[in-house]
Design an enzyme around this catalytic site. Sequence first.
Site, mmCIF file in Angstrom:
data_model
loop_
_atom_site.group_PDB
_atom_site.id
_atom_site.type_symbol
_atom_site.label_atom_id
_atom_site.label_comp_id
_atom_site.label_asym_id
_atom_site.label_seq_id
_atom_site.Cartn_x
_atom_site.Cartn_y
_atom_site.Cartn_z
ATOM 1 N N LYS A 1 0.873 -1.186 0.000
ATOM 2 C CA LYS A 1 0.000 0.000 0.000
ATOM 3 C C LYS A 1 0.900 1.222 0.000
ATOM 4 C CE LYS A 1 -4.447 1.091 0.352
ATOM 5 N NZ LYS A 1 -5.675 0.335 0.054
ATOM 6 N N ASP B 1 -7.074 4.163 -4.373
ATOM 7 C CA ASP B 1 -7.725 4.057 -3.058
ATOM 8 C C ASP B 1 -8.319 5.455 -2.834
ATOM 9 O OD1 ASP B 1 -7.943 2.269 -0.485
ATOM 10 O OD2 ASP B 1 -7.283 4.194 0.296
HETATM 11 N N1 LIG Z 1 -11.242 1.890 -4.455
HETATM 12 C C1 LIG Z 1 -11.101 0.596 -4.214
HETATM 13 O O1 LIG Z 1 -11.039 -0.221 -5.133
HETATM 14 C C2 LIG Z 1 -11.055 0.103 -2.812
HETATM 15 C C3 LIG Z 1 -11.319 0.916 -1.751
HETATM 16 N N2 LIG Z 1 -11.386 0.386 -0.483
HETATM 17 C C4 LIG Z 1 -11.692 1.220 0.658
HETATM 18 O O2 LIG Z 1 -12.968 1.821 0.479
HETATM 19 C C5 LIG Z 1 -13.039 3.084 1.159
HETATM 20 C C6 LIG Z 1 -13.487 4.164 0.187
HETATM 21 O O3 LIG Z 1 -12.556 4.242 -0.892
HETATM 22 P P1 LIG Z 1 -12.930 4.892 -2.305
HETATM 23 O O4 LIG Z 1 -14.391 4.893 -2.491
HETATM 24 O O5 LIG Z 1 -12.053 4.255 -3.302
HETATM 25 O O6 LIG Z 1 -12.393 6.376 -2.112
HETATM 26 P P2 LIG Z 1 -12.962 7.733 -2.716
HETATM 27 O O7 LIG Z 1 -11.865 8.723 -2.556
HETATM 28 O O8 LIG Z 1 -13.552 7.510 -4.056
HETATM 29 O O9 LIG Z 1 -14.155 8.090 -1.723
HETATM 30 C C7 LIG Z 1 -13.948 8.184 -0.363
HETATM 31 C C8 LIG Z 1 -15.244 8.604 0.312
HETATM 32 O O10 LIG Z 1 -15.093 8.492 1.713
HETATM 33 C C9 LIG Z 1 -15.214 9.776 2.327
HETATM 34 N N3 LIG Z 1 -14.175 9.938 3.357
HETATM 35 C C10 LIG Z 1 -12.843 9.870 3.194
HETATM 36 N N4 LIG Z 1 -12.217 10.111 4.348
HETATM 37 C C11 LIG Z 1 -13.190 10.344 5.244
HETATM 38 C C12 LIG Z 1 -13.177 10.659 6.609
HETATM 39 N N5 LIG Z 1 -12.045 10.802 7.302
HETATM 40 N N6 LIG Z 1 -14.390 10.826 7.236
HETATM 41 C C13 LIG Z 1 -15.554 10.702 6.534
HETATM 42 N N7 LIG Z 1 -15.612 10.410 5.229
HETATM 43 C C14 LIG Z 1 -14.445 10.247 4.602
HETATM 44 C C15 LIG Z 1 -14.957 10.768 1.209
HETATM 45 O O11 LIG Z 1 -15.518 12.013 1.522
HETATM 46 P P3 LIG Z 1 -14.730 13.357 1.139
HETATM 47 O O12 LIG Z 1 -14.885 13.488 -0.335
HETATM 48 O O13 LIG Z 1 -15.370 14.436 1.919
HETATM 49 O O14 LIG Z 1 -13.288 13.143 1.551
HETATM 50 C C16 LIG Z 1 -15.604 10.048 0.039
HETATM 51 O O15 LIG Z 1 -16.993 10.191 0.067
HETATM 52 C C17 LIG Z 1 -11.628 3.283 1.756
HETATM 53 O O16 LIG Z 1 -11.628 2.773 3.068
HETATM 54 C C18 LIG Z 1 -10.749 2.408 0.870
HETATM 55 O O17 LIG Z 1 -9.558 2.012 1.532
HETATM 56 C C19 LIG Z 1 -11.228 -0.954 -0.266
HETATM 57 C C20 LIG Z 1 -10.952 -1.811 -1.283
HETATM 58 C C21 LIG Z 1 -10.742 -1.332 -2.631
HETATM 59 O O1 LIG Z 2 -6.747 -2.902 -6.679
HETATM 60 C C1 LIG Z 2 -5.791 -2.809 -5.952
HETATM 61 O O2 LIG Z 2 -4.666 -3.194 -6.211
HETATM 62 C C2 LIG Z 2 -5.905 -2.118 -4.619
HETATM 63 C C3 LIG Z 2 -7.181 -2.242 -3.897
HETATM 64 C C4 LIG Z 2 -6.980 -1.725 -2.516
HETATM 65 O O3 LIG Z 2 -6.226 -0.805 -2.286
HETATM 66 C C5 LIG Z 2 -7.661 -2.377 -1.425
HETATM 67 O O4 LIG Z 2 -8.103 -3.516 -1.589
HETATM 68 O O5 LIG Z 2 -7.735 -1.798 -0.335
#
Ligand SMILES: NC(=O)C1=CN([C@@H]2O[C@H](COP(=O)(O)OP(=O)(O)OC[C@H]3O[C@@H](n4cnc5c(N)ncnc54)[C@H](OP(=O)(O)O)[C@@H]3O)[C@@H](O)[C@H]2O)C=CC1
Ligand SMILES: O=C(O)CCC(=O)C(=O)O
Length: 451
Positions: free
Chosen positions: A131, A171
């Site tokens: 990561k 992420d």
């Molecule tokens: N993208 C992926 O493929 C994967 C993502 N994840 C996990 O999923 C979660 C969301 O990721 P993803 O959708 O990709 O990210 P994005 O950046 O697309 O979206 C993140 C969302 O979470 C909100 N957020 C971020 N930080 C905070 C905080 N401290 N408090 C409240 N809301 C918050 C953001 O709001 P704001 O815009 O106001 O910051 C936004 O709505 C994370 O935990 C990530 O690690 C897990 C596996 C894979």
């Molecule tokens: O697709 C990837 O390699 C990363 C996905 C990721 O960051 C997660 O699973 O939290």
Amino acid sequence: MTTMLKAPSSKEFMDNLKSRTPGEIEFHQAVHEVVESLLPFLEENPRYKTAKILERISEPERILIFRVPWVDDKGEIQVNRGYRIEMNSAIGPYKGGLRFHPTVNLGILKFLAFEQVFKNSLTTLPMGGGKGGSDFDPKQKSDGEVMRFCQSFMTELCKHIGPNTDVPAGDIGVGGREIGFMFGQYKRLKNEFTGVLTGKGAEWGGSLIRPEATGYGNVYFAQEMLKSKNDSLKGKTVCVSGSGNVAQFTVEKVNELGGKVVTLSDSSGFIHDPDGIDGEKLTYVMRLKNIKRGRIEEYAKKFKVGYYPNEKPWGVPCDVALPSATQNEINKKDAQTLIENGCICVSEGANMPSTPEAVDVYLENEILYGPGKAANAGGVAVSGLEMSQNAMRISWSREEVDNHLKRIMKDIHTACVKYGKSSNGYVNYVNGANIGGFVKVANAMIAQGVV
Ligand SMILES: NC(=O)C1=CN([C@@H]2O[C@H](COP(=O)(O)OP(=O)(O)OC[C@H]3O[C@@H](n4cnc5c(N)ncnc54)[C@H](OP(=O)(O)O)[C@@H]3O)[C@@H](O)[C@H]2O)C=CC1
Ligand SMILES: O=C(O)CCC(=O)C(=O)O
């Protein structure tokens, strides 16, 4: 000659880890959960103790920290910090996302890299865990500023990654735009077009369904858990947090399966739409968040629904909760409220969104609880499929990739049940995911000697 060793108690192990990694609170939290799950298993399987797998698996193979200087639109020089944690390569190249968010620090990235090792193993695909990211905040930055930052970040990172070494992805704060800028700079510096990043655009090496995969995968996992109780998402009221990549495609899939999502959030607050966020409203959210890069509050104004600043959605009554924002967004009180309001299933799209005390509440009440490292593994699984397609220089159809994703999520569910079923029949998916993810990595580490 091998000697039989007594495994350290959880306290001994954690005291030692904390003294070597002071202040890395989220990393301690993630390791503690795994240690608690694994110690009984290690007692029954002493070869893992003798090989000191727990001690080795919680120590990154390599940590890279570097300066990221860039020039903003006013011509002023800005300096951020870049990181890549190369946690474990026993079963494949390091694999895991990059997070750009002002809260990023070493402890947060180490927790994410540690979780990734187990998650990637659960997918059954050959991927190690890593990561990375930066404390850079893409919010309120112009496209030009984001591009210059990404180019500077990749100018250093490119020395350490490669399609057979370390394959980053997105992420929080890293989506298609950022992956594009980083891929362009890697290609320019290395003069090669390879699958060094996943989450690429479909026209230039990306896999279909990768943007959807984490959200869809989490809903498939929730559906599997419900199916084990002869239930389904049809007719269920669902609370989702976040409004980014994972949250958006979670809503899309819940709608398709006949559920109704009534909340979304961002770091400023949440919206409650009792009529449900249907396809048309979701299109609005996607435009708002992915193109206009606005705040979720605007949804409340547009559709005349409630907006609750600085609050989380867990007080809204629901059958199913799908946290999809960030770590530790559900505390003990939130978990109690969810259960008092009738929630029967929590499945985590985000990484470690529930505090340890919240997890205890789920387990004590024996609800269906899918921890992130199992439930959100669909994203990295389709990244693994993107790597395969890149290596073979072919592209699979949406249907092919989606079928692989469904099968992988089903297999992860089966592995969790195998390792997590308690004597009373309750499936502890936390133990299931931790032990299920551990075995393959640990066996590979033993086979590869003391490295
Ligand atoms: N993208 C992926 O493929 C994967 C993502 N994840 C996990 O999923 C979660 C969301 O990721 P993803 O959708 O990709 O990210 P994005 O950046 O697309 O979206 C993140 C969302 O979470 C909100 N957020 C971020 N930080 C905070 C905080 N401290 N408090 C409240 N809301 C918050 C953001 O709001 P704001 O815009 O106001 O910051 C936004 O709505 C994370 O935990 C990530 O690690 C897990 C596996 C894979
Ligand atoms: O697709 C990837 O390699 C990363 C996905 C990721 O960051 C997660 O699973 O939290």
